[in-house]
Scaffold this active site. Structure first.
Site, PDB file in Angstrom:
ATOM      1  N   GLY A 169      -8.071   9.652   9.768  1.00  0.00           N
ATOM      2  CA  GLY A 169      -8.543   9.637  11.102  1.00  0.00           C
ATOM      3  C   GLY A 169      -9.281  10.744  11.354  1.00  0.00           C
ATOM      4  O   GLY A 169      -9.800  10.758  12.567  1.00  0.00           O
ATOM      5  N   THR A 228      -8.911   3.761  11.884  1.00  0.00           N
ATOM      6  CA  THR A 228      -9.302   4.592  13.066  1.00  0.00           C
ATOM      7  C   THR A 228     -10.520   4.250  13.730  1.00  0.00           C
ATOM      8  O   THR A 228     -10.747   4.162  14.999  1.00  0.00           O
ATOM      9  CB  THR A 228      -9.058   5.965  12.997  1.00  0.00           C
ATOM     10  OG1 THR A 228      -7.775   6.187  12.381  1.00  0.00           O
ATOM     11  CG2 THR A 228      -9.502   6.780  14.050  1.00  0.00           C
ATOM     12  N   LYS A 259       0.902  -1.096   0.033  1.00  0.00           N
ATOM     13  CA  LYS A 259       0.068  -0.015   0.054  1.00  0.00           C
ATOM     14  C   LYS A 259       0.830   1.065   0.078  1.00  0.00           C
ATOM     15  O   LYS A 259       1.829   1.550   0.953  1.00  0.00           O
ATOM     16  CB  LYS A 259      -0.924  -0.039   1.314  1.00  0.00           C
ATOM     17  CG  LYS A 259      -1.848   1.290   1.209  1.00  0.00           C
ATOM     18  CD  LYS A 259      -2.553   1.361   2.613  1.00  0.00           C
ATOM     19  CE  LYS A 259      -3.529   2.780   2.341  1.00  0.00           C
ATOM     20  NZ  LYS A 259      -3.889   3.349   3.742  1.00  0.00           N
TER      21      LYS A 259
END
Length: 258
Positions: A158, A207, A97
């Site tokens: 987040g 998150t 990633k």
């Protein structure tokens, strides 16, 4: 539910899960199991090679999950490429990633350095899943470079704000020739359902699972949200319209229409 296919590899789950921010590795492992995910991302800088018994990787069943190293922390293409090479040298599959985030405050991806790193890694045989702004032009360039997916953000990492980049993601989905994975900012099961209803191929969440008092319970909720959104997309959502339209006829019962 139909399978997700990335670089010729099939997955029954369309929910990818990150491993950061969990209060403990055991809570993380419980959340992974509850999510039904088969692709798990991990930052190479969080791997403790000197203490393998306490290491994050000891809690991830490599037979059950595809471990997807990410280049979190890389500020430019050179650092990202170096991290990807280290992951492969450490025994990980050549999947990565790709994250290049020079700004530590907002963690927005650098489009120029991301494309540069992607071109290098694809040539070296990596299966590259790049995290990007919801930029349709950049998405096309990355696909032309040979990336296995594109991963546009829904909102900054987040923030839990949901799919704030909806219009651009819709364009990316329309034009994509590889799977589109909505990544970052997805803070509620309704957010992932929305992304899947739009036609996204998968989502990545971290998150929202890690900071809740019940990570496993929230992971299960996200799993159901992904499944509901995908099934709704495949079934075909009704078109929105301005005027009301009754589901039952109003004429011929209380009065006769002239």
């Amino acid at each position: 539910m139909d399978e997700l296919v990335i670089a010729g590899r099939s997955f029954s789950s369309r929910l990818m899960v990150g491993t950061g921010k969990f209060a403990s590795n055991s809570l993380m492992a419980d959340a992974l199991a509850a999510s039904g995910s088969q692709i798990v991302t991990v930052a190479l800088r969080r791997v403790d090679i000197d203490r393998p018994e306490d290491d994050l990787l000891a809690h991830i069943d490599r037979d059950k999950y595809l471990l997807l190293p990410n280049t979190s922390g890389a500020r430019d293409a050179d650092e990202a490429v170096r991290l990807a090479r280290l992951a492969r040298a450490a025994g990980c599959e050549p999947w990565v990633k790709l994250e290049v985030t020079p700004d530590p405050y907002y963690l927005l991806p650098d489009p120029i350095e991301t494309l540069k790193a992607a071109e290098i890694l694809v040539k070296e045989g990596f299966v590259v899943l790049p995290y990007i702004n919801a930029d349709p032009v950049l998405a096309k360039h990355l696909q032309e470079a040979g990336t296995a997916t594109v991963m546009p953000l829904g909102a900054p990492i987040g923030t839990n704000k949901g799919v704030r980049t909806r219009d651009n993601i819709a364009i990316i989905i329309e034009q994509a020739i590889v799977p589109v994975v909505v990544d970052a900012g997805l803070g509620a099961p309704s957010h992932v359902a929305e992304a899947m209803e739009m036609g996204a191929d998968a989502v990545l969440v971290n998150t929202a699972l890690a900071v809740t008092p019940d990570p496993a319970g929230m992971a299960n909720a996200f799993r159901l949200g992904v499944e509901a959104g995908r099934r709704a997309f495949l079934a075909g959502l009704p078109a929105q319209q301005q005027k009301a339209e009754a589901s039952s006829p109003l004429t011929g019962f209380l009065r006769d229409e002239q």
